[in-house]
Design an enzyme around this catalytic site. Structure first.
Site, mmCIF file in Angstrom:
data_model
loop_
_atom_site.group_PDB
_atom_site.id
_atom_site.type_symbol
_atom_site.label_atom_id
_atom_site.label_comp_id
_atom_site.label_asym_id
_atom_site.label_seq_id
_atom_site.Cartn_x
_atom_site.Cartn_y
_atom_site.Cartn_z
ATOM 1 N N CYS A 264 0.786 -1.241 0.000
ATOM 2 C CA CYS A 264 0.000 0.000 0.000
ATOM 3 C C CYS A 264 0.812 1.282 0.000
ATOM 4 O O CYS A 264 0.313 2.327 -0.408
ATOM 5 C CB CYS A 264 -0.928 0.010 1.213
ATOM 6 S SG CYS A 264 -0.057 0.092 2.801
ATOM 7 N N PRO A 266 3.116 4.434 -0.844
ATOM 8 C CA PRO A 266 3.057 5.426 0.231
ATOM 9 C C PRO A 266 1.650 5.828 0.663
ATOM 10 O O PRO A 266 1.499 6.720 1.492
ATOM 11 C CB PRO A 266 3.789 6.620 -0.365
ATOM 12 C CG PRO A 266 3.492 6.528 -1.821
ATOM 13 C CD PRO A 266 3.461 5.061 -2.141
ATOM 14 N N GLY A 267 0.603 5.223 0.093
ATOM 15 C CA GLY A 267 -0.734 5.418 0.640
ATOM 16 C C GLY A 267 -1.676 6.280 -0.166
ATOM 17 O O GLY A 267 -2.802 6.529 0.274
ATOM 18 N N ASP A 285 1.907 -3.517 4.074
ATOM 19 C CA ASP A 285 3.176 -3.236 3.417
ATOM 20 C C ASP A 285 4.304 -3.900 4.204
ATOM 21 O O ASP A 285 4.243 -4.006 5.438
ATOM 22 C CB ASP A 285 3.438 -1.731 3.307
ATOM 23 C CG ASP A 285 4.381 -1.413 2.164
ATOM 24 O OD1 ASP A 285 3.883 -1.191 1.035
ATOM 25 O OD2 ASP A 285 5.602 -1.400 2.383
ATOM 26 N N ASP A 329 -1.166 -3.213 -6.013
ATOM 27 C CA ASP A 329 -0.298 -2.250 -6.682
ATOM 28 C C ASP A 329 1.108 -2.823 -6.566
ATOM 29 O O ASP A 329 1.849 -2.521 -5.637
ATOM 30 C CB ASP A 329 -0.422 -0.887 -5.997
ATOM 31 C CG ASP A 329 0.286 0.222 -6.747
ATOM 32 O OD1 ASP A 329 0.789 -0.046 -7.852
ATOM 33 O OD2 ASP A 329 0.347 1.344 -6.236
ATOM 34 N N CYS A 382 3.267 0.691 -12.176
ATOM 35 C CA CYS A 382 3.702 1.917 -12.847
ATOM 36 C C CYS A 382 4.818 1.570 -13.819
ATOM 37 O O CYS A 382 5.835 2.249 -13.900
ATOM 38 C CB CYS A 382 4.134 2.986 -11.839
ATOM 39 S SG CYS A 382 5.371 2.457 -10.640
#
Length: 443
Positions: A264, A266-267, A285, A329, A382
């Site tokens: 998770c 940096p949130g 995390d 993610d 990403c």
């Protein structure tokens, strides 16, 4: 180009500090995440960041030029002097720093590194660059990977994966990304917040694809954003904001839905989901320090989640209650966000991609059984590399009979890539991102 003129002793200090900060990157022992902006006085912090990020952004070309300027390479113990040379080249070619400062203060900074001998070497190299800049640049730019400022292996992967887009991807990676805001709909709609920005003298415009997004015309410090400390707005790229829209069909009809945000930190996505939906969220995390950042973010926004310091490739943290939705993610190469993390050009290796793909597979296989029948898993990276994205999801679907892809293909953003959607980094727009939405079939 950036205008960051400096005067006095601080010009030496900031260049020495930048060199020290770049050594871990040049020696593969650290990243820009460790940059200590407070190592210099307040007025020099913007320059320090510009020197470090800009040098990393242009690193392949700067290194090629440095090799032409030097009679012989520096020894490993003199990585700080190598960094000073790269910094000097960057200033002369990419900044509007006065030439006397780019040369004199960069060379002089070697004294602060206790290497007086290097001042003459640096001075000679940089003055030669001033005289022969056009010829030297033309020479090194014969190498396409130098001209496009990417490692050769990465440029090859981009060309192979995206024969029509690879050059535009590389060019977008070489420019700083815009500052994008996510408006907290609990306090304002984005049109009203855009008016507040205008009243503060900050120009921006509505994002095309993210319904909560505003892109600023010029970046600013978060302290200048109205209501930032009160949780009215956050900084988050437009592509990252699309996560909430993709999970909306699974979460909006189920008040109190049990949701897992794996990996998770940096949130940003954690917070966006909590802003948008009435859910019970577990944020996981494996990095305790990064998890603390998630806690800080949620506290600023007045949101709550169950935070767990745990490894998402295991299940010893799981209570046994299935999740209605899972956001994965996944750790990835970051090749879609190089413009925000330009040290990736120095730190990432070709062999890393295989290891990351292996980890992504482990995460998918470990988390899928934690999802209830009829539940939704959203896979995100990403990255712009198919091994981590479309190929990863195709392989998962092939070995997982109860998984069904439900990624929308009628949206205006990105393009279809296998069973997902791929976004590429774009100038004055979003970062590179991949999404694939999967639903667990019911019996």
């Amino acid at each position: 180009m950036s205008e960051r003129p400096t005067t006095g002793g601080s010009g030496l200090d900031v260049r020495a500090a930048a060199a020290r900060s770049l050594v871990p990157i040049l020696t593969d022992k650290g990243s820009l995440a460790g940059l200590d902006e407070h190592s210099v006085i307040a007025r020099d912090r913007a320059l320090l960041k510009e020197l470090c990020y800009g040098t990393c952004r242009r690193l392949p070309r700067l290194q090629a030029l440095a090799s032409r300027l030097l009679k012989q390479p520096f020894k490993k113990r003199d990585a700080d002097i190598q960094a000073l040379l790269l910094i000097g080249i960057y200033q002369l070619l990419y900044m509007r720093t006065p030439a006397h400062a780019a040369v004199g203060e960069t060379a002089g900074a070697a004294r602060l590194l206790d290497k007086e001998w290097a001042t003459r070497v640096l001075n000679g190299c940089l003055r030669r660059l001033q005289r022969e800049a056009d010829a030297l640049q033309a020479e090194v730019d014969r190498d396409e990977s130098v001209a496009l400022e990417h490692p050769q292996w990465l440029l090859g992967k981009l060309r192979s994966a995206w024969p029509e887009q690879w050059r535009a991807i590389a060019q977008a990676n070489n420019e700083p990304g815009p500052m994008t805001l996510r408006v907290n709909q609990r306090h304002n709609d984005r049109e009203a917040y855009l008016t507040r920005l205008t009243e503060q003298g900050l120009d921006g415009y509505l994002c095309l694809h993210a319904p909560d997004g505003i892109m600023l015309t010029h970046p600013c410090d978060v302290s200048a954003l109205p209501g930032f400390e009160q949780g009215h707005v956050s900084v988050q790229d437009e592509a990252a904001q699309l996560c909430a829209a993709l999970l909306g069909p699974a979460l909006a009809p189920r008040p109190g839905a049990h949701v897992l945000d794996a990996c998770c930190a940096p949130g940003g996505k954690t917070a966006h989901l909590l802003e948008q939906f009435d859910i019970s969220l577990t944020a996981l995390d494996s990095d305790n320090q990064r998890l603390a950042r998630v806690d800080d973010t949620l506290a600023r926004l007045g949101l709550a989640a169950e935070l767990k310091h745990a490894d998402a490739t295991t299940r010893d943290w799981w209570s046994g209650t299935p999740f209605d939705a899972i956001l994965l993610d996944a750790p990835c190469s970051g090749t879609g966000v190089i413009r925000r993390h330009p040290d990736i050009k120095a730190l990432r290796r070709k062999e890393d991609i295989r290891q990351l793909a292996k980890l992504q597979r482990q995460l998918l296989d470990n988390l899928w059984p934690l999802l209830r029948p009829g539940g939704t898993l959203l896979y995100a990276t990403c990255s712009v590399l198919p091994e981590e994205n479309a190929a990863q999801i195709d392989a998962f679907l092939a070995r997982t009979p109860d998984a069904n892809a439900t990624t929308p293909h009628d949206v205006a953003w990105g393009e279809q890539s296998g069973q997902g959607r791929q976004l590429f980094p774009a100038e004055s727009s979003h970062d590179g991102f991949f999404y694939a939405r999967l639903e667990k079939r019911t019996a």
